[in-house]
Design an enzyme around this catalytic site. Structure first.
Site, PDB file in Angstrom:
ATOM      1  N   LYS A 116      -2.555   2.263  -6.329  1.00  0.00           N
ATOM      2  CA  LYS A 116      -1.206   1.751  -6.588  1.00  0.00           C
ATOM      3  C   LYS A 116      -1.255   1.154  -7.986  1.00  0.00           C
ATOM      4  O   LYS A 116      -1.965   0.175  -8.214  1.00  0.00           O
ATOM      5  CB  LYS A 116      -0.835   0.687  -5.550  1.00  0.00           C
ATOM      6  CG  LYS A 116       0.514   0.043  -5.830  1.00  0.00           C
ATOM      7  CD  LYS A 116       0.837  -1.067  -4.832  1.00  0.00           C
ATOM      8  CE  LYS A 116       1.700  -2.106  -5.512  1.00  0.00           C
ATOM      9  NZ  LYS A 116       1.901  -3.309  -4.704  1.00  0.00           N
ATOM     10  N   THR A 165       3.688 -10.599   1.064  1.00  0.00           N
ATOM     11  CA  THR A 165       3.980 -12.033   1.118  1.00  0.00           C
ATOM     12  C   THR A 165       4.666 -12.429   2.429  1.00  0.00           C
ATOM     13  O   THR A 165       4.298 -13.441   3.046  1.00  0.00           O
ATOM     14  CB  THR A 165       4.874 -12.433  -0.076  1.00  0.00           C
ATOM     15  OG1 THR A 165       4.196 -12.089  -1.277  1.00  0.00           O
ATOM     16  CG2 THR A 165       5.161 -13.926  -0.082  1.00  0.00           C
TER      17      THR A 165
END
Lengths: 255, 340
Positions: A97, A207
């Site tokens: 990524k 998160t």
């Protein structure tokens, strides 16, 4: 129904991806993977410590997971390429990524440097998933470069603010043939479901899971929401109207 | 101006409300994690006479500079505790600890650590660039005191007398592409509200101008030292807390570093309020990590003597992850270059 997401030749059933950062302890990672049936998990090379088995985050990721190393910390294409190569050399596989962030205030991706890194890494044989601000021309450039997917942000990373960039993501979904994976900013399972209803191929959230009171339960909730959103997309959502429409119309006899 | 309000005596009545918000913001941006590091003192030769520092050139103490072999021994001993981030320090002496010496030390340390920061005398952009190329990724430099007049009084002699050269050092570090720059004022030397305010403005200026550098602040309170300097201004715990909270609310993404100047119990309590980096297993002596090399005199007395293992355990007990590694060198043996 066989509705698998295929990236880099691998079949993926669970379209909810998550990450390994911000957790209160590493030991929770295998629990999340197992309970939420996570198949793709991203890990920052900057956190990988090959010299310490106890602290090495890779030892907490079950072996059958697809590892998506990210280039967190890269400030330009050159650093991203370097980090990707080191990750592969360290045994993290050939997926990457691309994350290029040269802004510590908003943590917005640098699209220009990201495209440059993608061009290089595709040629080097990586399965490239670039993290970008949703922009059609950038996504097209990534498609041309041979990226395996495009990962637009829903809102600035870590903000849990949801699909703020919805209209731009919708354009990417309509115009780009690659899987569009909404990454960053997703704070609630309902927002993940919304992205999937729009036709996103997958959602990545870290998160929202890591900072939840119960990260394991939250990861499960996200997996379920992503699955529901995907089913709704495949089923074809009914049209949305401003006024009610009678289900027994008065002029039905004319049909 | 909101930042000034947060630092005001009036805001001290709202510490709990500020703390709740600061905690939420910290968890959101950093998760429940604290990065651990330790300082390594390379040399205590110094040409300055900072009145609050034990290493001042007018104090008689054993002066020492680690040889590269000793640096390696210290490195091994620290690395064995699991730490991967190190902060190297020297006094200000171009003669005893020139940039070339720092560079040589970095070469040794790169074998053992993933992140190397420096806390040394201020350098030119060119010299910072040189150290970045050698493998340094972080710069810590405190202005000590932002009030120019007080600064002049507390630094009677030596190169440190140049207020402006020190003030601009963090910016030169940013230009040299340091990944992280950590600034601070030594609390107690002046009115802490003003000093904290200027520290915050300085941090905000740097972060806005150099978006690719992670700016962080320290909140060091002055500690007992040789020379017996007594700080003119007291900074009670409540005030320290207010400063930390004001920083967090003012710049939610900014790193806040806490040293072992503070006692163990207070440090434990400050974690939830916004601290993102902590030192552990600390010695402020040159060679303090391997007994046979040590000088016996630290730069200042520390209050938290806990080992890395103890700090780690404390964090885990609190539901926080101790982070040992948060950067990966991009070249060299440790990076995995040989595998490429």
């Amino acid at each position: 129904m066989n509705d698998k997401l295929i990236i880099g030749g691998k079949e993926i059933t669970n379209r909810f991806f998550t990450g390994t950062g911000k957790h209160p302890n590493n030991a929770i990672i295998p629990q999340i993977v197992e309970e939420a049936k996570i198949e793709v998990i991203t890990v920052a090379l900057r956190r990988v410590d090959l010299t310490s088995p106890q602290e090495n985050i890779l030892n907490y990721i079950p072996k059958d997971c697809i590892l998506l190393p990210n280039t967190s910390g890269a400030r330009n294409a050159e650093e991203a390429v370097r980090i990707a190569k080191l990750a592969r050399a360290c045994g993290c596989g050939n997926w990457v990524k691309i994350e290029v962030i040269s802004d510590n205030k908003y943590l917005l991706p640098d699209n220009y440097e990201t495209v440059k890194a993608a061009e290089i890494l595709v040629k080097e044989g990586f399965v490239v998933l670039p993290y970008v601000s949703p922009d059609l021309m950038v996504a097209k450039a990534l498609e041309d470069a041979g990226a395996a997917a495009v990962m637009p942000l829903g809102a600035p990373i870590g903000t849990n603010r949801g699909l703020q960039t919805k209209e731009l993501i919708r354009i990417l979904i309509d115009e780009i043939k690659l899987p569009i994976i909404v990454d960053a900013g997703i704070g609630r399972p309902s927002e993940a479901a919304e992205a999937m209803e729009m036709g996103a191929a997958a959602v990545l959230a870290n998160t929202a899971v890591a900072t939840a009171r119960d990260p394991v339960a939250m990861a499960k909730a996200f997996s379920m929401a992503v699955e529901a959103g995907r089913k709704a997309y495949m089923a074809g959502l009914g049209p949305v109207r401003k006024e009610a429409e009678a289900s027994s119309p008065l002029t039905g006899f004319l049909d | 101006m909101d930042f000034l309000t947060l630092l005001s005596p009036q805001a001290a009545n709202y510490l709990e409300a500020m703390a709740q918000k600061a905690h939420r913001l910290t968890v959101q941006h950093f998760g429940r994690t604290v990065l651990l590091f330790t300082p390594m003192y390379l040399s205590n030769y110094c040409g300055n006479q900072c009145v609050y520092c034990s290493f001042s050139s007018n104090h008689r103490l054993v002066r020492k500079k680690l040889t590269l072999d000793e640096v390696e021994e210290e490195a091994k001993s620290i690395a064995a505790t699991g730490l991967r981030h190190i902060l190297i320090l020297t006094g200000e002496s171009q003669k005893h600890s020139p940039v070339s010496y720092i560079e040589d030390c970095v070469k040794v340390l790169k074998k053992y650590f993933d992140s190397i920061s420096i806390e040394i005398y201020p350098l030119t952009t060119e010299d910072y660039t040189r150290l970045v190329k050698a493998g340094v990724d972080g710069l810590t430099i405190y202005q000590e005191v932002y009030n120019e007049e007080t600064y002049d009084q507390l630094h009677p002699r030596g190169p440190k007398k140049n207020y402006r050269f020190r003030l601009d050092a963090p910016e030169r570090g940013c230009r040299a592409k340091m990944r992280g720059v950590n600034i601070g004022a030594l609390l107690g030397l002046e009115d802490y509200r003003k000093e904290a305010f200027f520290t915050g403005l300085h941090a905000s200026y740097l972060q806005n101008k150099y978006m690719d550098t992670e700016i962080s602040v320290s909140i060091p309170r002055i500690r007992p030292n040789i020379g017996g300097f007594t700080p003119k201004f007291s900074v009670p715990d409540r005030s320290l807390v207010q400063i930390i909270l004001a920083f967090r609310l003012f710049m939610p993404r900014m790193g806040i570093t806490l040293s072992t100047r503070e006692r163990a119990e207070l440090r434990n309590n400050l974690v939830r309020l916004g601290i993102t980096k902590m030192s552990a297993g600390v010695s402020t002596e040159v060679g303090g990590h391997t007994i046979k090399n040590s000088t016996g005199t630290g730069q200042f007395e520390i209050s938290d003597n806990r080992s890395v293992a103890e700090i780690k355990e404390m964090l885990l007990q609190m539901g926080y992850q101790p982070v040992f590694k948060d950067w990966h060198q991009l070249n060299g043996e440790r990076a995995g270059e040989q595998l490429l």
